[in-house]
Enzyme design. Structure first.
Site, PDB file in Angstrom:
ATOM      1  N   ARG A  90       2.554  -6.277   8.955  1.00  0.00           N
ATOM      2  CA  ARG A  90       1.878  -5.091   9.499  1.00  0.00           C
ATOM      3  C   ARG A  90       2.479  -4.673  10.843  1.00  0.00           C
ATOM      4  NH1 ARG A  90      -4.151  -6.889   7.420  1.00  0.00           N
ATOM      5  NH2 ARG A  90      -4.234  -5.498   5.611  1.00  0.00           N
ATOM      6  N   ASN A 109      -1.969   0.520   6.562  1.00  0.00           N
ATOM      7  CA  ASN A 109      -1.455  -0.705   7.178  1.00  0.00           C
ATOM      8  C   ASN A 109      -0.599  -1.557   6.243  1.00  0.00           C
ATOM      9  OD1 ASN A 109      -3.536  -1.627   5.623  1.00  0.00           O
ATOM     10  ND2 ASN A 109      -4.663  -2.636   7.265  1.00  0.00           N
ATOM     11  N   HIS A 135      -2.079  -5.312   1.586  1.00  0.00           N
ATOM     12  CA  HIS A 135      -3.391  -5.955   1.438  1.00  0.00           C
ATOM     13  C   HIS A 135      -3.168  -7.415   1.059  1.00  0.00           C
ATOM     14  CE1 HIS A 135      -7.288  -7.070  -0.297  1.00  0.00           C
ATOM     15  NE2 HIS A 135      -6.628  -7.464  -1.360  1.00  0.00           N
ATOM     16  N   PHE A 160     -15.442   4.419   6.978  1.00  0.00           N
ATOM     17  CA  PHE A 160     -14.076   4.792   6.588  1.00  0.00           C
ATOM     18  C   PHE A 160     -13.833   4.695   5.081  1.00  0.00           C
ATOM     19  CE2 PHE A 160     -13.995   0.301   7.954  1.00  0.00           C
ATOM     20  CZ  PHE A 160     -13.508  -0.319   6.800  1.00  0.00           C
ATOM     21  N   TYR A 172     -12.106  -1.584  -3.461  1.00  0.00           N
ATOM     22  CA  TYR A 172     -12.650  -1.795  -2.120  1.00  0.00           C
ATOM     23  C   TYR A 172     -14.172  -1.602  -2.083  1.00  0.00           C
ATOM     24  CZ  TYR A 172      -8.209  -2.334   0.426  1.00  0.00           C
ATOM     25  OH  TYR A 172      -7.018  -2.809   0.937  1.00  0.00           O
ATOM     26  N   ARG A 224      -2.215 -14.252   4.847  1.00  0.00           N
ATOM     27  CA  ARG A 224      -2.854 -13.448   5.899  1.00  0.00           C
ATOM     28  C   ARG A 224      -2.135 -13.646   7.241  1.00  0.00           C
ATOM     29  NH1 ARG A 224      -6.994 -10.477   3.865  1.00  0.00           N
ATOM     30  NH2 ARG A 224      -7.522  -9.825   5.950  1.00  0.00           N
ATOM     31  N   THR A 268      -5.435  -6.576  10.734  1.00  0.00           N
ATOM     32  CA  THR A 268      -5.697  -5.284  10.087  1.00  0.00           C
ATOM     33  C   THR A 268      -5.133  -4.131  10.912  1.00  0.00           C
ATOM     34  OG1 THR A 268      -7.780  -6.259   9.329  1.00  0.00           O
ATOM     35  CG2 THR A 268      -7.561  -3.873   9.106  1.00  0.00           C
ATOM     36  N   LYS A 311       0.820  -1.205   0.000  1.00  0.00           N
ATOM     37  CA  LYS A 311       0.000   0.000   0.000  1.00  0.00           C
ATOM     38  C   LYS A 311       0.868   1.276   0.000  1.00  0.00           C
ATOM     39  CE  LYS A 311      -4.027  -2.133   2.251  1.00  0.00           C
ATOM     40  NZ  LYS A 311      -5.000  -2.033   3.364  1.00  0.00           N
TER      41      LYS A 311
HETATM   42  P1  GTP Z   1      -7.133  -5.738   3.311  1.00  0.00           P
HETATM   43  O1  GTP Z   1      -6.162  -6.861   3.170  1.00  0.00           O
HETATM   44  O2  GTP Z   1      -6.571  -4.395   2.876  1.00  0.00           O
HETATM   45  O3  GTP Z   1      -8.477  -6.056   2.678  1.00  0.00           O
HETATM   46  O4  GTP Z   1      -7.335  -5.567   4.882  1.00  0.00           O
HETATM   47  P2  GTP Z   1      -8.143  -6.509   5.858  1.00  0.00           P
HETATM   48  O5  GTP Z   1      -8.815  -7.613   5.110  1.00  0.00           O
HETATM   49  O6  GTP Z   1      -7.231  -6.861   6.968  1.00  0.00           O
HETATM   50  O7  GTP Z   1      -9.242  -5.487   6.413  1.00  0.00           O
HETATM   51  P3  GTP Z   1     -10.646  -5.085   5.782  1.00  0.00           P
HETATM   52  O8  GTP Z   1     -10.872  -5.774   4.475  1.00  0.00           O
HETATM   53  O9  GTP Z   1     -11.661  -5.211   6.847  1.00  0.00           O
HETATM   54  O10 GTP Z   1     -10.434  -3.518   5.518  1.00  0.00           O
HETATM   55  C1  GTP Z   1      -9.858  -3.057   4.304  1.00  0.00           C
HETATM   56  C2  GTP Z   1      -8.933  -1.896   4.607  1.00  0.00           C
HETATM   57  O11 GTP Z   1      -9.711  -0.790   5.060  1.00  0.00           O
HETATM   58  C3  GTP Z   1      -7.950  -2.134   5.744  1.00  0.00           C
HETATM   59  O12 GTP Z   1      -6.807  -2.834   5.365  1.00  0.00           O
HETATM   60  C4  GTP Z   1      -7.609  -0.722   6.146  1.00  0.00           C
HETATM   61  O13 GTP Z   1      -6.706  -0.113   5.203  1.00  0.00           O
HETATM   62  C5  GTP Z   1      -8.967  -0.054   6.021  1.00  0.00           C
HETATM   63  N1  GTP Z   1      -9.703  -0.109   7.298  1.00  0.00           N
HETATM   64  C6  GTP Z   1     -10.272  -1.190   7.891  1.00  0.00           C
HETATM   65  N2  GTP Z   1     -10.870  -0.875   9.047  1.00  0.00           N
HETATM   66  C7  GTP Z   1     -10.691   0.477   9.186  1.00  0.00           C
HETATM   67  C8  GTP Z   1     -11.088   1.417  10.184  1.00  0.00           C
HETATM   68  O14 GTP Z   1     -11.733   1.092  11.183  1.00  0.00           O
HETATM   69  N3  GTP Z   1     -10.713   2.724   9.963  1.00  0.00           N
HETATM   70  C9  GTP Z   1     -10.015   3.111   8.863  1.00  0.00           C
HETATM   71  N4  GTP Z   1      -9.675   4.412   8.722  1.00  0.00           N
HETATM   72  N5  GTP Z   1      -9.609   2.246   7.908  1.00  0.00           N
HETATM   73  C10 GTP Z   1      -9.937   0.954   8.068  1.00  0.00           C
HETATM   74 MG    MG Z   2      -9.993  -7.316   3.378  1.00  0.00          MG
END
Ligand code: GTP
Ligand code: MG
Length: 131
Positions: free
Chosen positions: A96, A106, A109, A51, A43, A79, A85, A3
């Site tokens: 991370r 973070n 992805h 968010f 996304y 993962r 996350t 990212k």
């Molecule tokens: P990805 O691998 O990027 O899909 O992350 P993830 O699967 O661990 O998390 P998720 O799919 O739930 O969320 C996608 C992305 O949204 C995260 O990786 C973060 O960059 C962002 N994100 C998730 N939760 C939050 C939150 O509570 N606040 C904010 N600002 N960003 C968030």
């Molecule tokens: Mg995700």
């Protein structure tokens, strides 16, 4: 996908090294930039989340490095390698834990299923580029 925060911090090489050392084969890789609209498509599953707008701005704020990776049990193992996350909750030694700046910025992805890995691979790479 590495990212924008991790790419701009100069961590692409260190993260790629960790990915290869964990046994993933890099099938395709490039450096590119998402428009806000393309970030929103990527996304789209989160479009009702509070968010979402911030996430789209962040994901289009600088270059990213998408990759197609290959390994047995790749989705689950990746993962595990990237960690939770929220970097505060990510296990020590995960990508991370080492490189993420916040729950949003973070560092990396990972696809959450084989089906989504295929969709996301096709989002970034044409079949021609894969061979
Ligand atoms: P990805 O691998 O990027 O899909 O992350 P993830 O699967 O661990 O998390 P998720 O799919 O739930 O969320 C996608 C992305 O949204 C995260 O990786 C973060 O960059 C962002 N994100 C998730 N939760 C939050 C939150 O509570 N606040 C904010 N600002 N960003 C968030
Ligand atoms: Mg995700």
């Amino acid at each position: 996908m590495i990212k924008p925060d991790a790419v701009s911090a100069g961590n692409t090489g260190a993260i790629t090294k960790m990915i290869e050392e964990a046994g993933f084969r890099i099938v395709a890789m490039k450096k590119t930039l998402l428009t806000k609209e393309r970030a929103g498509q990527f996304y789209a599953i989160h479009k009702e989340r509070p968010f979402y707008n911030d996430l789209c701005n962040y994901m289009s704020s600088g270059p990213i490095v998408p990759m197609i990776l290959e390994k047995e049990n790749a989705v689950e193992d990746f993962r595990t390698l990237i960690g939770s996350t929220d970097p505060q909750k990510a296990a020590p030694g995960t990508i991370r834990n080492l490189f993420a700046k916040s729950i949003e910025a973070n560092a990396i992805h990972g696809s959450d299923s084989d089906a989504n890995a295929e969709i996301e691979g096709n989002f970034f790479f044409s079949r021609l580029e894969q061979f």
